[in-house]
Design an enzyme around this catalytic site. Structure first.
Site, PDB file in Angstrom:
ATOM      1  N   ARG A  27       0.813  -1.220   0.000  1.00 52.06           N
ATOM      2  CA  ARG A  27       0.000   0.000   0.000  1.00 52.06           C
ATOM      3  C   ARG A  27       0.848   1.272   0.000  1.00 52.06           C
ATOM      4  O   ARG A  27       0.495   2.269   0.645  1.00 52.06           O
ATOM      5  CB  ARG A  27      -0.940   0.047   1.215  1.00 52.06           C
ATOM      6  CG  ARG A  27      -2.145  -0.856   1.102  1.00 52.06           C
ATOM      7  CD  ARG A  27      -3.201  -0.248   0.185  1.00 52.06           C
ATOM      8  NE  ARG A  27      -4.286  -1.186  -0.021  1.00 52.06           N
ATOM      9  CZ  ARG A  27      -5.397  -1.202   0.691  1.00 52.06           C
ATOM     10  NH1 ARG A  27      -5.599  -0.324   1.625  1.00 52.06           N
ATOM     11  NH2 ARG A  27      -6.312  -2.098   0.460  1.00 52.06           N
ATOM     12  N   ARG A  31      -3.721   6.839   0.443  1.00 50.07           N
ATOM     13  CA  ARG A  31      -4.236   8.091   1.007  1.00 50.07           C
ATOM     14  C   ARG A  31      -3.279   8.847   1.910  1.00 50.07           C
ATOM     15  O   ARG A  31      -3.516  10.008   2.225  1.00 50.07           O
ATOM     16  CB  ARG A  31      -5.537   7.797   1.770  1.00 50.07           C
ATOM     17  CG  ARG A  31      -6.684   7.460   0.850  1.00 50.07           C
ATOM     18  CD  ARG A  31      -7.792   6.745   1.578  1.00 50.07           C
ATOM     19  NE  ARG A  31      -7.329   5.428   1.992  1.00 50.07           N
ATOM     20  CZ  ARG A  31      -8.109   4.497   2.532  1.00 50.07           C
ATOM     21  NH1 ARG A  31      -9.368   4.747   2.760  1.00 50.07           N
ATOM     22  NH2 ARG A  31      -7.616   3.327   2.860  1.00 50.07           N
ATOM     23  N   ARG A  40      -6.754  10.982  -6.839  1.00 50.68           N
ATOM     24  CA  ARG A  40      -7.964  10.195  -6.564  1.00 50.68           C
ATOM     25  C   ARG A  40      -9.223  11.050  -6.757  1.00 50.68           C
ATOM     26  O   ARG A  40     -10.260  10.552  -7.204  1.00 50.68           O
ATOM     27  CB  ARG A  40      -7.848   9.671  -5.130  1.00 50.68           C
ATOM     28  CG  ARG A  40      -9.026   8.996  -4.536  1.00 50.68           C
ATOM     29  CD  ARG A  40      -9.235   7.613  -5.121  1.00 50.68           C
ATOM     30  NE  ARG A  40     -10.429   7.037  -4.541  1.00 50.68           N
ATOM     31  CZ  ARG A  40     -11.661   7.356  -4.898  1.00 50.68           C
ATOM     32  NH1 ARG A  40     -11.870   8.239  -5.849  1.00 50.68           N
ATOM     33  NH2 ARG A  40     -12.693   6.784  -4.316  1.00 50.68           N
ATOM     34  N   ASP A  77      -6.745  -3.340  -7.640  1.00 52.77           N
ATOM     35  CA  ASP A  77      -7.281  -3.917  -6.404  1.00 52.77           C
ATOM     36  C   ASP A  77      -7.594  -5.389  -6.617  1.00 52.77           C
ATOM     37  O   ASP A  77      -7.967  -5.786  -7.726  1.00 52.77           O
ATOM     38  CB  ASP A  77      -8.533  -3.178  -5.937  1.00 52.77           C
ATOM     39  CG  ASP A  77      -8.817  -3.473  -4.480  1.00 52.77           C
ATOM     40  OD1 ASP A  77      -8.254  -2.791  -3.613  1.00 52.77           O
ATOM     41  OD2 ASP A  77      -9.565  -4.440  -4.204  1.00 52.77           O
ATOM     42  N   TYR A 152     -14.272 -12.332   0.317  1.00 48.38           N
ATOM     43  CA  TYR A 152     -15.006 -11.097  -0.030  1.00 48.38           C
ATOM     44  C   TYR A 152     -16.233 -11.413  -0.874  1.00 48.38           C
ATOM     45  O   TYR A 152     -17.292 -10.808  -0.709  1.00 48.38           O
ATOM     46  CB  TYR A 152     -14.088 -10.110  -0.758  1.00 48.38           C
ATOM     47  CG  TYR A 152     -13.103  -9.437   0.177  1.00 48.38           C
ATOM     48  CD1 TYR A 152     -13.500  -8.360   0.980  1.00 48.38           C
ATOM     49  CD2 TYR A 152     -11.799  -9.879   0.295  1.00 48.38           C
ATOM     50  CE1 TYR A 152     -12.611  -7.751   1.849  1.00 48.38           C
ATOM     51  CE2 TYR A 152     -10.901  -9.275   1.168  1.00 48.38           C
ATOM     52  CZ  TYR A 152     -11.313  -8.221   1.945  1.00 48.38           C
ATOM     53  OH  TYR A 152     -10.434  -7.624   2.815  1.00 48.38           O
TER      54      TYR A 152
HETATM   55  O1  CP3 Z   1       0.065   0.492  -3.228  1.00 44.50           O
HETATM   56  C1  CP3 Z   1      -0.436  -0.631  -3.355  1.00 44.50           C
HETATM   57  O2  CP3 Z   1      -0.319  -1.532  -2.491  1.00 44.50           O
HETATM   58  C2  CP3 Z   1      -1.096  -0.999  -4.677  1.00 44.50           C
HETATM   59  C3  CP3 Z   1      -2.499  -1.075  -4.740  1.00 44.50           C
HETATM   60  C4  CP3 Z   1      -3.366  -1.988  -3.856  1.00 44.50           C
HETATM   61  C5  CP3 Z   1      -4.638  -1.576  -3.373  1.00 44.50           C
HETATM   62  N1  CP3 Z   1      -5.248  -2.660  -2.785  1.00 44.50           N
HETATM   63  C6  CP3 Z   1      -5.198  -0.233  -3.539  1.00 44.50           C
HETATM   64  C7  CP3 Z   1      -6.305   0.212  -2.646  1.00 44.50           C
HETATM   65  C8  CP3 Z   1      -3.186  -3.332  -3.472  1.00 44.50           C
HETATM   66  C9  CP3 Z   1      -1.988  -4.240  -3.677  1.00 44.50           C
HETATM   67  C10 CP3 Z   1      -4.390  -3.743  -2.813  1.00 44.50           C
HETATM   68  C11 CP3 Z   1      -4.611  -5.109  -2.311  1.00 44.50           C
HETATM   69  C12 CP3 Z   1      -5.845  -5.393  -1.557  1.00 44.50           C
HETATM   70  N2  CP3 Z   1      -7.094  -4.884  -1.740  1.00 44.50           N
HETATM   71  C13 CP3 Z   1      -5.921  -6.374  -0.523  1.00 44.50           C
HETATM   72  C14 CP3 Z   1      -4.792  -7.268  -0.059  1.00 44.50           C
HETATM   73  C15 CP3 Z   1      -3.870  -6.592   0.893  1.00 44.50           C
HETATM   74  C16 CP3 Z   1      -4.469  -6.278   2.247  1.00 44.50           C
HETATM   75  O3  CP3 Z   1      -4.661  -5.066   2.500  1.00 44.50           O
HETATM   76  O4  CP3 Z   1      -4.741  -7.194   3.017  1.00 44.50           O
HETATM   77  C17 CP3 Z   1      -7.244  -6.379  -0.053  1.00 44.50           C
HETATM   78  C18 CP3 Z   1      -7.801  -7.243   1.055  1.00 44.50           C
HETATM   79  C19 CP3 Z   1      -7.983  -5.432  -0.842  1.00 44.50           C
HETATM   80  C20 CP3 Z   1      -9.441  -5.122  -0.760  1.00 44.50           C
HETATM   81  C21 CP3 Z   1      -9.685  -3.720  -0.383  1.00 44.50           C
HETATM   82  N3  CP3 Z   1      -9.448  -2.648  -1.202  1.00 44.50           N
HETATM   83  C22 CP3 Z   1     -10.208  -3.234   0.840  1.00 44.50           C
HETATM   84  C23 CP3 Z   1     -10.604  -4.105   2.023  1.00 44.50           C
HETATM   85  C24 CP3 Z   1     -10.274  -1.850   0.738  1.00 44.50           C
HETATM   86  C25 CP3 Z   1     -10.866  -0.898   1.749  1.00 44.50           C
HETATM   87  C26 CP3 Z   1      -9.959  -0.630   2.872  1.00 44.50           C
HETATM   88  C27 CP3 Z   1      -9.237   0.671   2.669  1.00 44.50           C
HETATM   89  O5  CP3 Z   1      -8.031   0.719   2.886  1.00 44.50           O
HETATM   90  O6  CP3 Z   1      -9.941   1.652   2.286  1.00 44.50           O
HETATM   91  C28 CP3 Z   1      -9.762  -1.471  -0.536  1.00 44.50           C
HETATM   92  C29 CP3 Z   1      -9.611  -0.106  -1.085  1.00 44.50           C
HETATM   93  C30 CP3 Z   1      -8.267   0.293  -1.569  1.00 44.50           C
HETATM   94  N4  CP3 Z   1      -7.446  -0.487  -2.349  1.00 44.50           N
HETATM   95  C31 CP3 Z   1      -7.635   1.557  -1.353  1.00 44.50           C
HETATM   96  C32 CP3 Z   1      -6.407   1.516  -2.024  1.00 44.50           C
HETATM   97  C33 CP3 Z   1      -5.379   2.595  -2.149  1.00 44.50           C
HETATM   98  C34 CP3 Z   1      -8.227   2.726  -0.576  1.00 44.50           C
HETATM   99  C35 CP3 Z   1      -9.373   3.364  -1.281  1.00 44.50           C
HETATM  100  C36 CP3 Z   1      -9.133   4.759  -1.837  1.00 44.50           C
HETATM  101  O7  CP3 Z   1      -7.994   5.228  -1.988  1.00 44.50           O
HETATM  102  O8  CP3 Z   1     -10.134   5.401  -2.169  1.00 44.50           O
END
Ligand code: CP3
Length: 348
Positions: A27, A31, A40, A77, A152
């Protein structure tokens, strides 16, 4: 034989142990970066942000530009795959929301052959990101591992107890297995396309690997991962695969021995001595700083970074967190981490 890799991340993944560990952060795009928040704001929702290659490639490159990590991770994602399979997906304040799939009828209604809706834009993001990366930085592609994606899809979002997905897996392993098989096939197609478009490493995120007992861990975590690794290795023998069975504890060892991954990403709670003695003789390891320490910074961060480097840095190792960067993390602490990792390790 392909030429020996020169990028630091790829060298660690092929068994070298440089003095300065290569690093990147799960990540690392997100944000906590003001430039990410500005970018974003240009998309109406998170899914269209991920599926707009110019925006997603810029998000991929932002952290590397600011901090000089040894790798960028493709901005996308894990839940784009369920969406491409035909499940409705949205992101609310509380995280992802999907229309739950809870029986074989719902599995049969998924679309098996329309992955291009997700593959085409994501592969364009890969090409744009590769073109914009500094020559020493590697590009990492990724997907969710089948078990985590299934959690999920079945729960309809995040969960506290995994009641629906586990109950289905216990009650009707054949029916649930059909869902896992479908996700596994889609993941192989998706990751193969990412590699063909230019990613140099792939990581499989199994964020919820830690909620299963031993037998189910073998069936729903190890087996599908092994199938993905086997199929990718047949086609792309030289592309390293990192597995992240978060929370697996002692079962990290079985995962490492049985899946065929080239490296394992360690969660925050996995003891460094265990990782060094039981995992690192077979694979490269990546991890495992507590993301809260990156939020705290200062002496506590310095101490922990040093301990991890002392414990794991003598063998193939990639510095990373044990889970993702938290949105509240001050970017200056990431800059401080970059500086610490650039310094030689002094043991006193
Ligand atoms: O920088 C990076 O790591 C690359 C991009 C990336 C994202 N999600 C972007 C993202 C990666 C590799 C993921 C993987 C991901 N997504 C996982 C596995 C890793 C982990 O965290 O356990 C999972 C379970 C998800 C599913 C997911 N996506 C959730 C549960 C959420 C909401 C939680 C949150 O942090 O808001 C997301 C949204 C998400 N994916 C965001 C980002 C940057 C945040 C949303 C936003 O920026 O508007």
């Amino acid at each position: 034989m392909p030429d020996a890799p020169t990028k630091p991340l790829l060298r660690a993944l092929t068994g070298e142990s440089p003095k300065r560990p290569p690093w990147w952060l799960m990540r690392q795009a997100g944000r906590y970066l003001p430039e990410y928040r500005a970018l974003r704001a240009r998309a109406s929702d998170f899914v269209s942000f991920c599926l707009t290659p110019a925006l997603a490639a810029e998000a991929t490159l932002q952290p590397v530009r600011r901090f000089g990590m040894d790798a960028a991770i493709l901005f996308a994602d894990i839940l784009l795959v369920p969406q491409a399979l035909g499940q409705t997906l949205g992101f609310g304040e509380e995280g992802p929301v999907l229309e739950p799939i809870r029986d074989s009828g719902a599995v049969n209604r998924l679309r098996r052959n329309q992955l291009s809706a997700c593959i085409d834009p994501v592969c364009e993001t890969v090409r744009l990101s590769r073109a914009g990366l500094p020559s020493e930085a590697a590009l990492i592609g990724f997907a969710g591992a089948p078990w985590t994606v299934a959690t999920y899809m079945v729960e309809g979002g995040g969960s506290k107890d995994y009641r629906h997905v586990k109950a289905w897996a216990y009650r009707d392993p054949g029916g649930f297995g059909a869902l896992i098989e479908l996700i596994t096939d889609a993941t192989i197609t998706y990751l193969s396309a990412q590699i063909e478009a230019g990613v140099e490493v792939v990581q499989l995120f199994d964020s919820w690997a830690g909620v299963l007992p031993e037998a189910e861990f073998s069936r729903w975590v190890v087996e599908p991962t092994r199938r993905i690794v086997n199929e990718l290795k047949q086609q792309f023998a030289s592309v390293p695969i990192i597995g992240f069975p978060r929370g697996a504890g002692l079962l990290y060892e079985r995962y490492t021995n049985e899946t065929g991954v080239d490296a394992v990403s360690l969660d925050t709670t996995l003891p460094i001595g265990f990782a060094h003695d039981r995992l690192q003789p077979r694979v490269a390891v990546q991890g495992n700083l507590d993301p809260i320490l990156l939020l705290v910074g200062g002496a506590a961060l310095e101490r922990a970074v040093k301990e991890i480097r002392i414990g794991l840095g003598g063998d193939p190792f990639i510095f990373n967190l044990g889970h993702g960067v938290l949105p509240q993390t001050p970017p200056e602490h990431v800059a401080a981490l970059a500086k610490l990792l650039a310094e030689p390790l002094v043991v006193n």
